[in-house]
Design a protein around this motif. Structure first.
Motif, PDB file in Angstrom:
ATOM      1  N   PRO A   1      91.934  23.875  18.689  1.00 19.00           N
ATOM      2  CA  PRO A   1      92.187  22.431  18.686  1.00 19.00           C
ATOM      3  C   PRO A   1      91.065  21.681  17.979  1.00 19.00           C
ATOM      4  N   GLY A   2      91.456  20.682  17.197  1.00 23.22           N
ATOM      5  CA  GLY A   2      90.456  19.870  16.510  1.00 23.22           C
ATOM      6  C   GLY A   2      90.004  20.419  15.177  1.00 23.22           C
ATOM      7  N   THR A   3      90.500  21.608  14.787  1.00 22.05           N
ATOM      8  CA  THR A   3      90.126  22.174  13.494  1.00 22.05           C
ATOM      9  C   THR A   3      90.602  21.246  12.370  1.00 22.05           C
ATOM     10  N   THR A   4      89.741  21.013  11.390  1.00 24.73           N
ATOM     11  CA  THR A   4      90.120  20.204  10.236  1.00 24.73           C
ATOM     12  C   THR A   4      91.011  21.033   9.325  1.00 24.73           C
ATOM     13  N   ILE A   5      92.207  20.494   9.050  1.00 19.98           N
ATOM     14  CA  ILE A   5      93.216  21.234   8.292  1.00 19.98           C
ATOM     15  C   ILE A   5      93.692  20.397   7.113  1.00 19.98           C
ATOM     16  N   PHE A   6      93.814  21.046   5.971  1.00 21.24           N
ATOM     17  CA  PHE A   6      94.396  20.413   4.789  1.00 21.24           C
ATOM     18  C   PHE A   6      95.513  21.284   4.237  1.00 21.24           C
ATOM     19  N   ARG A   7      96.545  20.633   3.756  1.00 18.40           N
ATOM     20  CA  ARG A   7      97.518  21.299   2.887  1.00 18.40           C
ATOM     21  C   ARG A   7      97.226  20.847   1.461  1.00 18.40           C
ATOM     22  N   VAL A   8      97.251  21.794   0.542  1.00 15.84           N
ATOM     23  CA  VAL A   8      96.864  21.503  -0.837  1.00 15.84           C
ATOM     24  C   VAL A   8      97.914  22.085  -1.778  1.00 15.84           C
ATOM     25  N   MET A   9      98.374  21.289  -2.749  1.00 18.02           N
ATOM     26  CA  MET A   9      99.371  21.756  -3.700  1.00 18.02           C
ATOM     27  C   MET A   9      98.882  21.530  -5.135  1.00 18.02           C
ATOM     28  N   PRO A  10      98.221  22.548  -5.717  1.00 20.00           N
ATOM     29  CA  PRO A  10      97.880  22.487  -7.143  1.00 20.00           C
ATOM     30  C   PRO A  10      99.066  22.964  -7.981  1.00 20.00           C
ATOM     31  N   ASN A  11      98.879  23.071  -9.289  1.00 23.45           N
ATOM     32  CA  ASN A  11      99.882  23.731 -10.123  1.00 23.45           C
ATOM     33  C   ASN A  11      99.209  24.701 -11.088  1.00 23.45           C
TER      34      ASN A  11
END
Length: 266
Positions: A113-123
């Motif tokens: 819980p509390g973990t910093t999470i990102f979704r990232v979409m490069p190309n």
């Protein structure tokens, strides 16, 4: 980007390698702060000469990481997060997932819980440092956002969006690359029909598309404003544009974008 940030890229395939190259080409970045993994890592051993740690062991790779970039396939993301979770020992470790379609909620279920999470979409243009990378996240600070954006700015430019737009970003930024390339192929075919050899037609088309994009970017104008500068009354440009529209050019493009979006949302 802080020069002492420890970064691990888990599942370093083609996209991961583009990020590696971008980081190693960034001013002040030390390859000793980068660890990469691959099931069969032999193809990455050449990176060791630049200080990069190359491993097959994901658990070992994340032990000291401040930022973990998940470059694995979507179907592998959950089991690998389960594998590495006990070894994410840094207090403020950041997870950035490149897995298309895997939501932040899914990632949260496998992390503390509390973990910093990102979704990232490069190309795929990340390979030449020209990607557009869309980013969304949860539990992040301005510092962690700046860190992730700095990394992906090393392979192009990045923007922050809301998560509900990530599938749309995939269509415009990733699928969109194929749409543009198909247009370029068609334009090259037209060039051959009116007299050019394939190599010359392709060279003209490539530079024309590059120049058109740079014109819009550098001038900050709408495409239609630039079109108005090229079209003259009774001219050949407007005749060609109108013929394309009569055959549904813009409509076909919009329908293609929407079809891809509807498919990715299933």
């Amino acid at each position: 980007m802080e020069t002492n940030t420890k970064i691990a890229i888990i599942g370093c395939g083609n996209l991961g390698l583009s990020i590696v190259n971008g980081l190693l080409g960034s001013k002040g970045f030390d390859g000793k702060n980068l660890t990469v993994t691959k099931r069969h890592p032999e193809s990455l051993f050449y990176l060791q000469s630049q200080g990069v740690r190359v491993l097959a062991d994901n658990k070992e790779a994340v032990r000291d990481a401040d930022l973990v970039i998940m470059g694995v396939k979507p179907y592998n993301i959950v089991p690998i997060l389960q594998e590495i979770r006990p070894f994410l020992v840094k207090e403020k470790v950041v997870i950035a997932s490149l897995a298309a379609g895997v939501t932040i909620a899914t990632l949260k279920n496998e992390l503390d819980p509390g973990t910093t999470i990102f979704r990232v979409m490069p190309n795929i243009a990340a390979d030449i440092k020209e990607s557009i990378t869309c980013i969304c996240g949860e539990n992040f600070s301005p510092e962690s956002e700046d860190l992730v954006k700095a990394i992906f700015n090393s392979v192009g430019i990045s923007i922050t969006i809301e998560e509900h737009l990530m599938e749309a970003a995939t269509v415009l930024g990733a699928c969109g690359t194929a749409f543009v390339l198909r247009f370029m192929r068609a334009m090259t075919q037209g060039g051959i029909q009116i007299g050019f050899d394939a190599k010359t037609a392709n060279k003209i088309v490539n530079q024309t598309v590059k120049g058109a994009a740079e014109l819009i970017i550098q001038k900050g104008i709408h495409p239609e404003a630039a079109i108005d500068k090229v079209t003259t009354p009774k001219g050949s440009t407007i005749k060609g544009l109108n013929e394309m529209e009569h055959h549904g050019f813009s409509s076909a493009m919009v329908r293609g974008v929407v079809a891809s979006y509807e498919d990715i949302k299933k």
